[in-house]
Design a protein around this motif. Sequence first.
Motif, mmCIF file in Angstrom:
data_model
loop_
_atom_site.group_PDB
_atom_site.id
_atom_site.type_symbol
_atom_site.label_atom_id
_atom_site.label_comp_id
_atom_site.label_asym_id
_atom_site.label_seq_id
_atom_site.Cartn_x
_atom_site.Cartn_y
_atom_site.Cartn_z
ATOM 1 N N ALA A 117 0.811 -1.220 0.000
ATOM 2 C CA ALA A 117 0.000 0.000 0.000
ATOM 3 C C ALA A 117 0.842 1.268 0.000
ATOM 4 O O ALA A 117 0.337 2.353 0.267
ATOM 5 N N ASP A 118 2.120 1.167 -0.301
ATOM 6 C CA ASP A 118 2.997 2.331 -0.291
ATOM 7 C C ASP A 118 2.495 3.401 -1.263
ATOM 8 O O ASP A 118 2.205 3.116 -2.435
ATOM 9 N N PHE A 119 2.385 4.636 -0.784
ATOM 10 C CA PHE A 119 1.813 5.713 -1.591
ATOM 11 C C PHE A 119 2.693 6.040 -2.793
ATOM 12 O O PHE A 119 2.202 6.313 -3.883
ATOM 13 N N ARG A 120 3.995 6.017 -2.603
ATOM 14 C CA ARG A 120 4.895 6.343 -3.704
ATOM 15 C C ARG A 120 4.714 5.364 -4.857
ATOM 16 O O ARG A 120 4.649 5.759 -6.027
ATOM 17 N N SER A 121 4.615 4.084 -4.528
ATOM 18 C CA SER A 121 4.419 3.070 -5.566
ATOM 19 C C SER A 121 3.075 3.243 -6.253
ATOM 20 O O SER A 121 2.951 3.004 -7.462
ATOM 21 N N THR A 122 2.068 3.672 -5.501
ATOM 22 C CA THR A 122 0.748 3.901 -6.084
ATOM 23 C C THR A 122 0.796 5.029 -7.115
ATOM 24 O O THR A 122 0.234 4.922 -8.210
ATOM 25 N N VAL A 123 1.493 6.112 -6.765
ATOM 26 C CA VAL A 123 1.620 7.244 -7.696
ATOM 27 C C VAL A 123 2.452 6.836 -8.909
ATOM 28 O O VAL A 123 2.121 7.164 -10.054
ATOM 29 N N GLN A 124 3.545 6.125 -8.679
ATOM 30 C CA GLN A 124 4.382 5.667 -9.791
ATOM 31 C C GLN A 124 3.594 4.764 -10.731
ATOM 32 O O GLN A 124 3.723 4.865 -11.958
ATOM 33 N N ALA A 125 2.761 3.883 -10.171
ATOM 34 C CA ALA A 125 1.949 2.991 -10.994
ATOM 35 C C ALA A 125 0.939 3.772 -11.820
ATOM 36 O O ALA A 125 0.677 3.439 -12.984
ATOM 37 N N ALA A 126 0.373 4.824 -11.235
ATOM 38 C CA ALA A 126 -0.581 5.649 -11.969
ATOM 39 C C ALA A 126 0.096 6.334 -13.151
ATOM 40 O O ALA A 126 -0.464 6.390 -14.257
ATOM 41 N N MET A 127 1.315 6.840 -12.938
ATOM 42 C CA MET A 127 2.047 7.484 -14.028
ATOM 43 C C MET A 127 2.417 6.468 -15.109
ATOM 44 O O MET A 127 2.271 6.732 -16.307
ATOM 45 N N PHE A 128 2.890 5.315 -14.688
ATOM 46 C CA PHE A 128 3.261 4.277 -15.646
ATOM 47 C C PHE A 128 2.041 3.817 -16.443
ATOM 48 O O PHE A 128 2.103 3.653 -17.663
#
Length: 212
Positions: free
Chosen positions: A156-167
């Motif tokens: 649930a890491d927020f940084r990974s969530t944002v990175q996934a959205a950009m990707f």
Amino acid sequence: MTASRGRTGRPPLTEERRAEIRLEIARAAVDLFVDQGVAATTGEQIGQAVGVSARTVWRYFPSKESCVRPLLTAGIDVIAACLREWPPGRPLEDAFAWQLEDDERLLVGPDPTTVGALVRLTRTEPGLRAVWLQTHDEAEPAFARALAERAGLPDADFRSTVQAAMFNAALRAAVEHHAWRATDTPADRATARTELAEALRSALAVVARGLT
């Protein structure tokens, strides 16, 4: 006392065979949609193209538009695996595009020319557009988990969530850009895959530079 009878009829389908049937239906649906449009295509026609009944088509899919989902979801697990395996220090636009061109796991996926034809239809067919966008929405958590695992972070890491959205946004934009620029004469599979890899490389390079 009568002897008990063994089970008769066809043996149950394996999960692998079910997946094959779903993909066959998806390809047939796209071909029909391209030839005559979504509105003019019936479940009976889709079934006939595959050699199954309309009842079988509806057993696998709730609507004719949803028949295309296997073509759109086939690569999600492979893409997530590529993200987990992305080598530290290597630019994402180079690492991932290289995998797209050369990774054998991706080469066995749906023909990119067929997927391109489907994506082009999403510009004019709202039902297909909804399926296309929903597929990306459902893929994003898988990408986030892969990126978190790569970085050794919680799911649930927020940084990974944002990175996934950009990707995910870059992936969708690249596929659409490639599909919408395609000519009426379809490229061969190898050429289409190389061109798609280049579109993805360009899109990910933009993401890597960020907003300035």
